[in-house]
Design an enzyme around this catalytic site. Structure first.
Site, mmCIF file in Angstrom:
data_model
loop_
_atom_site.group_PDB
_atom_site.id
_atom_site.type_symbol
_atom_site.label_atom_id
_atom_site.label_comp_id
_atom_site.label_asym_id
_atom_site.label_seq_id
_atom_site.Cartn_x
_atom_site.Cartn_y
_atom_site.Cartn_z
ATOM 1 N N ASP A 1 0.836 -1.202 0.000
ATOM 2 C CA ASP A 1 0.000 0.000 0.000
ATOM 3 C C ASP A 1 0.866 1.244 0.000
ATOM 4 O O ASP A 1 1.594 1.497 0.961
ATOM 5 C CB ASP A 1 -0.886 0.009 1.251
ATOM 6 C CG ASP A 1 -1.986 -1.030 1.162
ATOM 7 O OD1 ASP A 1 -2.768 -0.969 0.200
ATOM 8 O OD2 ASP A 1 -2.048 -1.909 2.046
ATOM 9 N N MET B 1 0.839 5.264 0.075
ATOM 10 C CA MET B 1 -0.029 6.402 0.418
ATOM 11 C C MET B 1 0.804 7.679 0.454
ATOM 12 O O MET B 1 1.914 7.671 0.992
ATOM 13 C CB MET B 1 -0.639 6.186 1.802
ATOM 14 C CG MET B 1 -1.399 4.879 1.922
ATOM 15 S SD MET B 1 -2.014 4.703 3.598
ATOM 16 C CE MET B 1 -2.778 3.087 3.479
ATOM 17 N N HIS C 1 -0.653 -1.187 -4.687
ATOM 18 C CA HIS C 1 -1.883 -0.398 -4.635
ATOM 19 C C HIS C 1 -1.496 1.052 -4.378
ATOM 20 O O HIS C 1 -1.092 1.406 -3.272
ATOM 21 C CB HIS C 1 -2.756 -0.977 -3.500
ATOM 22 C CG HIS C 1 -4.008 -0.220 -3.234
ATOM 23 N ND1 HIS C 1 -4.767 -0.430 -2.093
ATOM 24 C CD2 HIS C 1 -4.659 0.728 -3.950
ATOM 25 C CE1 HIS C 1 -5.820 0.368 -2.126
ATOM 26 N NE2 HIS C 1 -5.785 1.080 -3.232
ATOM 27 N N MET D 1 -2.267 4.661 -3.645
ATOM 28 C CA MET D 1 -3.250 5.631 -3.141
ATOM 29 C C MET D 1 -2.575 6.996 -3.173
ATOM 30 O O MET D 1 -2.257 7.593 -2.137
ATOM 31 C CB MET D 1 -3.686 5.240 -1.720
ATOM 32 C CG MET D 1 -4.618 4.036 -1.720
ATOM 33 S SD MET D 1 -4.692 3.226 -0.121
ATOM 34 C CE MET D 1 -3.275 2.151 -0.271
ATOM 35 N N GLY E 1 -6.700 4.391 3.377
ATOM 36 C CA GLY E 1 -5.842 5.236 4.205
ATOM 37 C C GLY E 1 -5.305 4.536 5.445
ATOM 38 O O GLY E 1 -4.214 4.834 5.896
HETATM 39 C C1 DX5 Z 1 -6.213 0.528 3.237
HETATM 40 C C2 DX5 Z 1 -5.290 -0.390 2.470
HETATM 41 C C3 DX5 Z 1 -5.426 -1.814 2.822
HETATM 42 C C4 DX5 Z 1 -5.145 -2.147 4.257
HETATM 43 C C5 DX5 Z 1 -6.123 -3.188 4.664
HETATM 44 O O1 DX5 Z 1 -6.227 1.776 2.669
HETATM 45 O O2 DX5 Z 1 -5.499 -0.275 1.080
HETATM 46 O O3 DX5 Z 1 -4.684 -2.661 1.951
HETATM 47 O O4 DX5 Z 1 -3.841 -2.611 4.480
HETATM 48 O O5 DX5 Z 1 -5.992 -3.408 6.001
HETATM 49 P P1 DX5 Z 1 -6.975 -4.348 6.832
HETATM 50 O O6 DX5 Z 1 -6.922 -5.706 6.192
HETATM 51 O O7 DX5 Z 1 -6.396 -4.293 8.201
HETATM 52 O O8 DX5 Z 1 -8.349 -3.741 6.732
HETATM 53 ZN ZN ZN Z 2 -4.527 -1.842 -0.295
#
Ligand code: DX5
Ligand code: ZN
Length: 229
Positions: free
Chosen positions: A47, A49, A78, A80, A154
């Site tokens: 992730d 961010m 991913h 963001m 997030g």
């Molecule tokens: C949130 C991320 C997720 C996050 C999910 O913005 O994109 O990938 O890591 O975390 P859990 O599985 O703890 O909801």
């Molecule tokens: Zn994610």
């Protein structure tokens, strides 16, 4: 039809798991990557961010390069971030195998998707909880994956949004009609209470952060998520 990355030999949809490193112990990153390598997980979800598209900052290229060095599974990255088009080549160089951008972050989404594919990565689009799946109608043919956010992006550890089931069912129907080998991935609040239902709704890949890395036995949790009913 032969076995593919989406269907097994019996033409059942494969159940794939992508542990999210956001919830790992960054002081022992190599240990957690090794755990994922030895597990039944299929991808490593990373992730990214930027503190602008989402109200949090995670990690950047040096950490991703380190993950790639030790990972024995494909990196599912991913993004963001705003303006993802400025960094596609750098994510390729850092080791991304799948690169997912947010629908909400791209004005020229088709161009971004084409560039990701031209760089040799699989291309994904992620939708925030409020973004309808129907907005993908004119781009579904061009992509490899749709990432449905089942929490507001997030942060890890948030509660799964129940409405996501109906979005996934609708999207599965759209994919079946337009491009059946598009992978559907769900991200946020995934645990043993919803994993089976998500697979049944048409999900191919479950992302799980907190559920995996806070489990007493993360490898067993990955295996249990795969088998969830
Ligand atoms: C949130 C991320 C997720 C996050 C999910 O913005 O994109 O990938 O890591 O975390 P859990 O599985 O703890 O909801
Ligand atoms: Zn994610």
């Amino acid at each position: 039809m032969n076995e593919s990355y989406i269907f097994d030999k019996k033409q059942n949809m494969k159940r794939l798991i992508a542990p999210s490193l956001l919830a790992c112990d960054f002081g022992n990153l190599q240990k957690d990557i090794c755990m994922v390598n030895e597990s039944e997980a299929d991808y490593i979800h990373c992730d990214i961010m930027d503190g602008v598209f989402v109200p949090n900052i995670s990690f950047g290229f040096p950490v991703l390069e380190y993950v790639k060095k030790y990972a024995e599974k494909p990196l599912d990255v991913h993004l963001m971030i705003v303006n993802p088009e400025n960094y596609l080549q750098r994510y390729k160089e850092a080791g991304a195998d799948i690169l997912t951008v947010h629908w909400e972050a791209c004005t020229h989404l088709h161009r971004v998707i084409e560039e990701i594919k031209n760089l040799g990565m699989k291309a994904g689009i992620s939708l925030n909880p409020h973004t309808p799946v129907d907005l993908l109608t004119d781009i579904l043919q061009d992509i490899d994956l749709v990432l449905i956010m089942s929490v507001n992006p997030g942060y890890g550890g948030q509660k799964y949004i129940e409405r996501s089931y109906s979005k996934i069912s609708r999207l599965r129907q759209m994919c079946n009609e337009a491009k059946p080998d598009v992978l559907i991935e769900v991200d946020g609040g995934v645990d043993l209470t919803n994993a089976g239902k998500l697979f049944n709704a048409g999900v191919n890949i479950l992302v799980a952060g907190t559920t995996v890395f806070r489990a007493d036995n993360p490898k067993k949790m990955i295996s249990d998520l795969k088998k969830a009913t």
